[in-house]
Enzyme design. Sequence first.
Site, short mmCIF file in Angstrom:
data_model
loop_
_atom_site.label_atom_id
_atom_site.label_comp_id
_atom_site.label_asym_id
_atom_site.label_seq_id
_atom_site.Cartn_x
_atom_site.Cartn_y
_atom_site.Cartn_z
N LYS A 197 2.31 4.59 1.19
CA LYS A 197 2.34 5.21 2.50
C LYS A 197 1.96 6.67 2.33
O LYS A 197 2.69 7.46 1.74
CB LYS A 197 3.73 5.08 3.11
N CYS B 70 15.16 49.39 -0.61
CA CYS B 70 14.07 48.51 -1.03
C CYS B 70 14.11 48.33 -2.55
O CYS B 70 14.15 49.32 -3.29
CB CYS B 70 12.74 49.11 -0.61
N CYS C 161 10.85 50.31 -3.99
CA CYS C 161 10.63 51.76 -3.91
C CYS C 161 11.90 52.56 -3.63
O CYS C 161 11.88 53.78 -3.66
CB CYS C 161 9.58 52.08 -2.85
N CYS D 72 11.14 46.93 4.47
CA CYS D 72 11.10 48.24 3.84
C CYS D 72 10.28 49.14 4.74
O CYS D 72 9.18 48.77 5.15
CB CYS D 72 10.44 48.11 2.46
N LYS E 262 10.79 3.55 2.84
CA LYS E 262 10.76 5.01 2.66
C LYS E 262 11.54 5.41 1.40
O LYS E 262 12.70 5.05 1.27
CB LYS E 262 11.40 5.71 3.87
N CYS F 180 5.19 52.04 -0.08
CA CYS F 180 5.95 51.27 -1.08
C CYS F 180 4.96 50.52 -1.97
O CYS F 180 4.09 49.80 -1.47
CB CYS F 180 6.86 50.30 -0.35
N TYR G 160 -6.69 2.40 6.25
CA TYR G 160 -5.74 1.35 5.88
C TYR G 160 -5.75 0.15 6.82
O TYR G 160 -4.96 -0.78 6.64
CB TYR G 160 -4.32 1.91 5.75
N GLU H 35 0.86 -1.19 0.00
CA GLU H 35 0.00 0.00 0.00
C GLU H 35 0.88 1.22 0.00
O GLU H 35 1.92 1.24 0.66
CB GLU H 35 -0.84 0.06 1.29
N ASP I 59 1.29 10.45 3.22
CA ASP I 59 1.98 11.37 4.12
C ASP I 59 0.99 12.30 4.80
O ASP I 59 0.72 13.40 4.32
CB ASP I 59 3.02 12.16 3.32
S1 IVH Z 1 -0.29 0.64 8.68
C1 IVH Z 1 0.07 -1.12 12.97
N1 IVH Z 1 -0.66 1.60 6.26
O1 IVH Z 1 2.56 5.54 8.50
C2 IVH Z 1 0.27 -0.59 11.59
N2 IVH Z 1 0.26 3.04 7.90
O2 IVH Z 1 4.68 4.52 11.06
C3 IVH Z 1 -0.35 0.72 11.38
N3 IVH Z 1 0.66 5.32 7.13
O3 IVH Z 1 1.41 5.60 11.80
C4 IVH Z 1 0.14 1.42 10.17
N4 IVH Z 1 -0.07 5.04 5.08
O4 IVH Z 1 0.17 7.00 10.10
C5 IVH Z 1 -0.22 1.86 7.50
N5 IVH Z 1 -1.11 2.33 4.10
C6 IVH Z 1 -0.68 2.58 5.34
C7 IVH Z 1 -0.19 3.85 5.72
C8 IVH Z 1 0.28 4.03 7.02
C9 IVH Z 1 0.44 5.91 5.94
C10 IVH Z 1 1.26 6.00 8.29
C11 IVH Z 1 0.54 5.75 9.58
C12 IVH Z 1 1.52 5.11 10.51
C13 IVH Z 1 2.83 5.46 9.87
C14 IVH Z 1 3.84 4.35 10.03
#
Ligand code: IVH
Length: 704
Positions: free
Chosen positions: A119, A408, A411, A426, A314, A431, A226, A117, A121
């Site tokens: 991740k 500036c 101006c 300024c 990551k 200005c 998720y 999946e 942000d």
């Molecule tokens: S699973 C017990 N799946 O990433 C497992 N986390 O440190 C729970 N996150 O705290 C996390 N996308 O906030 C999971 N598809 C995804 C995610 C996801 C983002 C975040 C989540 C978690 C941190 C991992």
Amino acid sequence: MTQGHTEAEAQRRIVALRDEINRHNRLYYELDQPEISDAAWDALMRELLALEAEFPHLVTPDSPSQRVGGKPAEGFVKVRHEIPMLSLANAYSPEEMREFDRRVRELVGDAVTYVCELKIDGLAVSLRYEDGVLVRGATRGDGETGEDITANIRTIRSVPLRLSQPITLEVRGEAYLPKPAFEQLNAAREARGEPLFANPRNAAAGSLRQLDPKVAARRGLAVFVYALADASVPTPETHSEALRWLASLGLPINPETAVYTEIESVLHHIESWAQRRHELPYATDGMVVKVDRFAAQQRLGFTAKSPRWAIAYKYAAEQAETTLREILLTVGRTGVVTPTAVFHPVQLAGTTVSRASLHNEDLIRERDIRVGDTIVVQKAGDIIPEVVRSLPERRTGAEVPFAMPSACPACGERLLRLPEEAAWRCVNPSCPAQVRERIIHFASRDAMNIEGLGEQWVSQLMDAGLVRDAADLYQLTAPQLTQLERMGEKSAANLVAAIERSKGNSLERLLFGLGIRLVGEKAARTLARHFGTLDALASADVAALTEVPDIGPKMAESIRGFFANPAAAALVARLQAAGLNTRYLGPTAGPAAAADGGAGTSEIDSPFAGKTVVLTGTLSRFDRKQASEWVEQLGGTVTGSVSKNTDILIAGEKAGSKLAKAEQLQATGAPLEVWDEERFVAALRKAGMAPDGAEGAADARGGD
Ligand code: IVH
């Protein structure tokens, strides 16, 4: 700091520190009675971390250092997570992923299936549905105790308020701000001279932890679920099926999931998203890989911090080298001069970039950035370009160190740097660059909300000599506007109508639009509500201003200074003469109120609208600060002392002199009402405020 401890000493100190920290955590989270400041708590934790780093074998899984950080904000009701919210272990290379795969196979055998999946942000949230109805949304907090953000979660459109079946369940997901919403938010903050969010994650966190759900509603947050944490009915046997099931209940599931049985296929999948992910309308920072079968997950179990059945790969922040062509200076609304790096365009995280803010002179000096340098650029949070460093080894000698000019760039007036500030300003209030920014701010959505009057038109109007300040806008006619390049008759008529409409705005919009230093949207609302008219505010002295809750001495001085300035006073007079409304029209009134996205107090039957409320004594379910926020969100004004202007006194346990005073006033026939906590909670609940959570928190503590 800890060097020189014998192991026995360290052991004793570690035990003492753990007890101490655990005690403070209890005081903070469970009793809401902290004894020490956050800084003092941090110092204890730092000492513990240092000792544990020195003697790693003394680390135990139950040490408070092993928890994930983050404290609930004051002002939110706390929520205990029956099932803790954990985080994931990270991997940064294919080798670490193969390592993870080996560990998994060792424990559960070779027949493994993985779900990949993206991740997302953002930040983790927990959603609870009872009989299919959304009853609670919470942040992760420290993993065991989070914050009740139900009111804010309810404003998120992708979160269903009701599932397609009457099931009780708890799910976990990521709340995030889509990229376009993030960019808009930052553009608006920039126009207002407010600090920018560094990345969508911070912006999402800031938005979810807004005490005012109306503000959160406007931000455009979204959620992807998720994980299934708990359910009242039998559930599927694999995570991937659980996700499909959750989707069928109406929950938002990210569509980009894939299932593989070989780690090499997983790695290929990860690689295939490294670039493609930038095209998504939301920020991602990795790929989460989970063992699919719940039975296998159970066998793998958890370490102290994270599940052994999942890992987060990551992606490294993408960087690129380029050459710095020039450092451009722009002048903001308050006169702050901001340097921007202009470099040869490079491809970065999916877009072409050629500029990055350098923030201020000090940063340029610290990173030794010179015009002509080869520089390394990256996108913070994959969105905002920044200059990471220069590469001095590539210099030819032709590079030019940066020096802030003394005049500036717009101006020619003097620039000034105040001793406690990083910024140069300024000093010329007329200005043209500042004036332009001030007019843009005045017309912006959160201020006077003059639709259609964007930056381009403001520049053109100024260049054509039609507008020199905000008051000039109200003299514009359609024939004048059609003289501008690319302005048709229809647009001209629309713009004139929008300007005209803005005359009816409630006072707080005008106040915010005037751009008084330190007066943000919230303070503008407080001031408008308190003083009622612009004249009353303009003639208030510092003492009268600081009496208003949340208005500190610095802001009071700034407001005084603004109205005492003849140029500002003249502008205000001209706005009044043009027929602008200068009264506070109540929490929902004014033509621009519709821009609140419909989540405003207008739909709520508020018992506090226009009322002056005093809080006293101890409230058992939340602190007074939180209670004050709620009253204010519902249109009330909270003051500190009981007088004949007080409408409602909310008296908790052990109420003392204020209650006595109120009773005295009642005896003289004053229409003041005294409410106990029950009545207050009932009123909040009726008005749709957070009391479900308040109850939840009380329950969780085994309380009343
Ligand atoms: S699973 C017990 N799946 O990433 C497992 N986390 O440190 C729970 N996150 O705290 C996390 N996308 O906030 C999971 N598809 C995804 C995610 C996801 C983002 C975040 C989540 C978690 C941190 C991992």
